[in-house]
Design an enzyme around this catalytic site. Structure first.
Site, PDB file in Angstrom:
ATOM      1  N   CYS A  53       4.756  -5.516 -11.880  1.00 13.56           N
ATOM      2  CA  CYS A  53       4.614  -6.811 -11.236  1.00 13.56           C
ATOM      3  C   CYS A  53       5.978  -7.276 -10.720  1.00 13.56           C
ATOM      4  O   CYS A  53       7.017  -6.753 -11.111  1.00 13.56           O
ATOM      5  CB  CYS A  53       4.067  -7.835 -12.222  1.00 13.56           C
ATOM      6  N   ARG A  92       5.380  -4.391  -5.454  1.00 14.93           N
ATOM      7  CA  ARG A  92       5.268  -4.141  -6.890  1.00 14.93           C
ATOM      8  C   ARG A  92       3.851  -4.385  -7.419  1.00 14.93           C
ATOM      9  O   ARG A  92       3.550  -4.033  -8.561  1.00 14.93           O
ATOM     10  CB  ARG A  92       6.235  -5.057  -7.655  1.00 14.93           C
ATOM     11  N   TRP A 106       0.345  -6.570 -10.663  1.00 14.10           N
ATOM     12  CA  TRP A 106      -0.373  -5.305 -10.763  1.00 14.10           C
ATOM     13  C   TRP A 106      -1.054  -5.335 -12.118  1.00 14.10           C
ATOM     14  O   TRP A 106      -0.401  -5.368 -13.159  1.00 14.10           O
ATOM     15  CB  TRP A 106       0.578  -4.118 -10.650  1.00 14.10           C
ATOM     16  N   ASN A 117       6.579  -9.291 -16.252  1.00 13.45           N
ATOM     17  CA  ASN A 117       6.397  -7.915 -15.786  1.00 13.45           C
ATOM     18  C   ASN A 117       6.560  -7.014 -16.993  1.00 13.45           C
ATOM     19  O   ASN A 117       7.604  -7.037 -17.646  1.00 13.45           O
ATOM     20  CB  ASN A 117       7.434  -7.557 -14.723  1.00 13.45           C
ATOM     21  N   GLY A 118       5.560  -6.216 -17.303  1.00 16.42           N
ATOM     22  CA  GLY A 118       5.659  -5.316 -18.437  1.00 16.42           C
ATOM     23  C   GLY A 118       4.420  -5.389 -19.309  1.00 16.42           C
ATOM     24  O   GLY A 118       3.374  -5.893 -18.906  1.00 16.42           O
ATOM     25  N   GLU A 161       2.764  17.519  -2.744  1.00 11.53           N
ATOM     26  CA  GLU A 161       3.169  16.243  -2.167  1.00 11.53           C
ATOM     27  C   GLU A 161       2.237  15.841  -1.032  1.00 11.53           C
ATOM     28  O   GLU A 161       1.858  14.668  -0.910  1.00 11.53           O
ATOM     29  CB  GLU A 161       4.614  16.326  -1.684  1.00 11.53           C
ATOM     30  N   LYS A 185       0.081  12.371  -1.005  1.00 10.83           N
ATOM     31  CA  LYS A 185       0.193  11.373   0.057  1.00 10.83           C
ATOM     32  C   LYS A 185      -1.182  11.024   0.610  1.00 10.83           C
ATOM     33  O   LYS A 185      -1.502   9.856   0.841  1.00 10.83           O
ATOM     34  CB  LYS A 185       1.070  11.904   1.193  1.00 10.83           C
ATOM     35  N   GLU A 245      -3.209   8.971  -1.865  1.00  3.15           N
ATOM     36  CA  GLU A 245      -2.665   7.630  -2.078  1.00  3.15           C
ATOM     37  C   GLU A 245      -3.146   6.634  -1.041  1.00  3.15           C
ATOM     38  O   GLU A 245      -3.518   5.505  -1.372  1.00  3.15           O
ATOM     39  CB  GLU A 245      -1.132   7.665  -2.037  1.00  3.15           C
ATOM     40  N   HIS A 282      -8.352  32.485  -7.860  1.00  3.78           N
ATOM     41  CA  HIS A 282      -8.592  32.394  -9.298  1.00  3.78           C
ATOM     42  C   HIS A 282      -9.430  31.168  -9.647  1.00  3.78           C
ATOM     43  O   HIS A 282      -9.246  30.576 -10.707  1.00  3.78           O
ATOM     44  CB  HIS A 282      -7.260  32.372 -10.049  1.00  3.78           C
ATOM     45  N   LYS A 329       4.558   0.063  -6.132  1.00  8.75           N
ATOM     46  CA  LYS A 329       5.699   0.896  -5.760  1.00  8.75           C
ATOM     47  C   LYS A 329       6.565   1.273  -6.955  1.00  8.75           C
ATOM     48  O   LYS A 329       6.932   2.420  -7.139  1.00  8.75           O
ATOM     49  CB  LYS A 329       6.541   0.145  -4.722  1.00  8.75           C
TER      50      LYS A 329
END
Length: 607
Positions: A2, A27, A74, A98-99, A479, A483, A486, A502, A602
């Site tokens: 947050c 955030r 968040w 935040n936390g 990656e 992306k 996301e 496999h 983020k």
């Protein structure tokens, strides 16, 4: 994850708080709220969803006052709702957080035994209720806040506001970043300097365990033991905190386009004297006696580490272990003599990565970090912090930070090879020459955007997409899939090309596009063989390669994207560009929120 902000100002604070929160919305954006004091009275406004909803609410239900706190959320404990949104208030106390308070259940039980009831599902409400209970027992606001802090376990950045106290904010940090900004008869609190940069360039960073009593004219900081301490006041570079879109539709588009510039700056930083030698400003690291390298990171940064593993092992001959930070310390891995521990984080505040660093402290020969924020916790707790110089990155999906991380890690690998006499002078000169040319090649790669946008309109119709790569392209495949997931919400997976047979090849049919990253390198022929296995099963292949690769292997593919010719060791950096553009334009075609994708934030400052 947050974002929090506090202002003791000389002007109406509500619009200032909202503007600061806009700069912290990366955030979290599940909900937002502010609280102010006007005439001694504490009031708050909260709204679900993005910050614009709070802005709309404040038009119809304005808040007056020159003191206030704000929060963009968040969600961790409790679904996004007005009730669960911050600031949380209990009587005369409002708090933003935040936390995660890890012992909130025990604290909540104690409060319930005192007859105190709860109205939210959050851990943060417990903080406000605790502080209010201490005030009711006779403590003054500052003492009530400090006693509350002593009862909390977990990670937090906090700001308290008290009814009747128009010149007081109590702030604290443990495991989450927090900065204090200094103005002329004004003071500010923020999760990072980005939020405060329009207000001041004078910043004091709180250190781990610090609490701060803030008034318009004073700042009193106490450490974890309760001792009054002085923390350095620094002047920040305002240019490094610019967050405008620069004429682009999205921050992500701007940050993709900035890569030639920021890569050039990063390369010049580490290759002084016309780029003919490697230097590590701020310290040195001799790899001659290094026996083992442990690299730890999360998300996109972990893929940068996986790429660098190839460089360090192939070029420098150093054994490398790569771990995701969220698992690393819980395995309690042995750190043997001669081990260098290297941590990669864009924000420098990633909670899992910071915890892994602290596990290695005192065990590893040296702690090295690759970060984008030189004043971050990870940077400050490292023996050597190497900035990537990407500038502020606001889009949740990392782009320019990833390629800058790769560039700095490659430079570090080349230095390691030089220290260990694994490269001749001529070979090192050749690699450095190629590096200096990289920004120009990235600029050329960006020229494929129009073609990639057309291909992306077809990819947007898929429900599942596979990415394949071999060798240094395998982490790039990971990656690329990340992306796409996301920001487009399409299910995507990545595999080392040789692993397809496999098991995962069972997924291949005419409805599953397969993106193959295959520059014309020493593994090209094997990559093309794997690609043929896909096409033999009606798979739709998108081949990303150079002109030589296209001439030799594009027959039968559904589509192709041509990249400039590049030296083998630089190909992962260059090939990140089409992966980013594919994700971006697929998301555009689907109409998803590119910069603020659902459920993400983020800066991940909670475990």
């Amino acid at each position: 994850m947050c974002g929090i902000v506090g202002v003791l100002g000389n002007h109406e604070v509500a619009p200032i708080l909202v503007e600061a929160l806009k700069r912290l919305e990366y955030r979290g954006y599940d909900s937002a709220g502010i609280a102010t004091i006007n005439g001694g009275v504490l009031e708050r406004r909260r709204a679900v969803g993005k910050l614009v909803n709070l802005s709309d609410l404040l038009v119809h239900e304005p808040l007056l006052g020159k003191s206030g706190i704000g929060h963009t959320r968040w969600a961790t404990h409790g679904a996004p709702s007005v009730t669960n949104a911050h600031p949380h208030q209990a009587g005369s106390v409002a708090v933003v957080h935040n936390g995660i308070v890890e012992n909130y259940r025990e604290l909540r039980s104690d409060l319930a035994n005192q007859g105190i009831s709860f109205v939210t599902e959050t851990d943060t409400e417990t903080i406000a209720l605790l502080a209010q209970s201490h005030i009711q027992s006779g403590l003054q606001p500052v003492d009530a806040a400090l006693k509350t802090l002593s009862q909390l376990e977990g990670a937090f950045a906090l700001a308290f506001l008290f009814e009747g106290e128009e010149d007081l904010i109590v702030a604290a940090r443990k495991g989450s970043p927090l900065a204090i900004g200094h103005g002329e008869g004004e003071m500010f609190v923020g999760s990072d300097a980005i939020a405060l940069s329009p207000l001041t360039d004078q910043i004091t960073y709180l250190e781990e365990g610090d609490s701060a009593v803030v008034t318009r004219q004073s700042l009193t900081i106490r450490d974890l033991a309760g001792n009054e301490v002085q923390r350095e006041r620094k002047t920040i570079n305002i240019d490094q905190t610019q967050v405008d879109k620069g004429g682009h539709k999205h921050f992500m588009a701007k940050e993709i386009a900035e890569q030639p510039t920021v890569l050039g700056e990063a390369i010049r930083h580490y290759l002084p004297n016309d780029g003919t030698e490697i230097a590590l400003p701020g310290g040195d690291l001799n790899f001659a006696e290094v026996k083992r390298l442990v690299m730890v990171a999360c998300g996109t940064a972990s893929y940068a580490c996986l790429t660098a593993k190839y460089w360090f092992e192939q070029i420098a001959g150093i054994p490398v272990e790569v771990d995701v930070a969220s698992e690393f310390r819980y395995r309690e891995p042995p750190i043997t003599d001669g081990t260098v521990a290297l941590f990669v984080s864009q924000s420098g505040e990633t909670a899992d990565t910071l915890a892994a660093l602290r596990y290695c402290a005192g065990k590893a020969e040296k702690i090295v970090s690759v970060v984008n924020v030189p004043e971050s916790s990870i940077a400050r707790e490292s023996d050597l912090a190497l900035p990537i110089l990407a500038g502020a990155e606001i889009g949740v999906a990392s782009t320019k930070a990833f390629t800058c991380q790769l560039s700095v890690l490659l430079i570090l690998a080349l230095k390691a090879a030089s220290d260990r006499k694994r490269l001749t002078t001529e070979a090192l000169d050749s690699h450095l020459s190629d590096l200096r040319a990289l920004p120009g090649l990235v600029n050329q790669a960006l020229g494929s955007e129009g073609q990639i946008a057309q291909i992306a309109t077809k990819l947007a119709e898929a429900r599942d997409i596979l990415f394949l790569g071999r060798g240094r392209m395998f982490p790039l495949a990971l990656e690329g899939a990340l992306k796409l997931k996301e920001i487009s919400y399409i299910h995507a997976e990545a595999y080392a090309s040789g692993e397809l047979k496999h098991g995962p090849i069972a997924l291949v049919d005419q409805h599953v596009p397969v993106v193959v990253l295959a520059p014309r390198d020493e593994l090209y022929d094997k990559s093309i063989s794997n690609m043929q296995e896909v096409m033999a099963r009606a798979g739709k292949v998108l081949l990303i390669t150079d002109s030589t690769g296209l001439s030799q292997g594009s027959e039968g593919t559904w589509a192709s994207i041509q990249m400039p010719q590049v030296s083998d060791i630089l190909s992962p950096i260059l090939y990140a560009i089409p992966a980013q553009l594919l994700a971006y334009h697929t998301a555009i075609a689907k109409g998803t929120d590119v910069d603020q994708p659902r459920n993400l934030a983020k800066s991940v400052t909670v475990e």
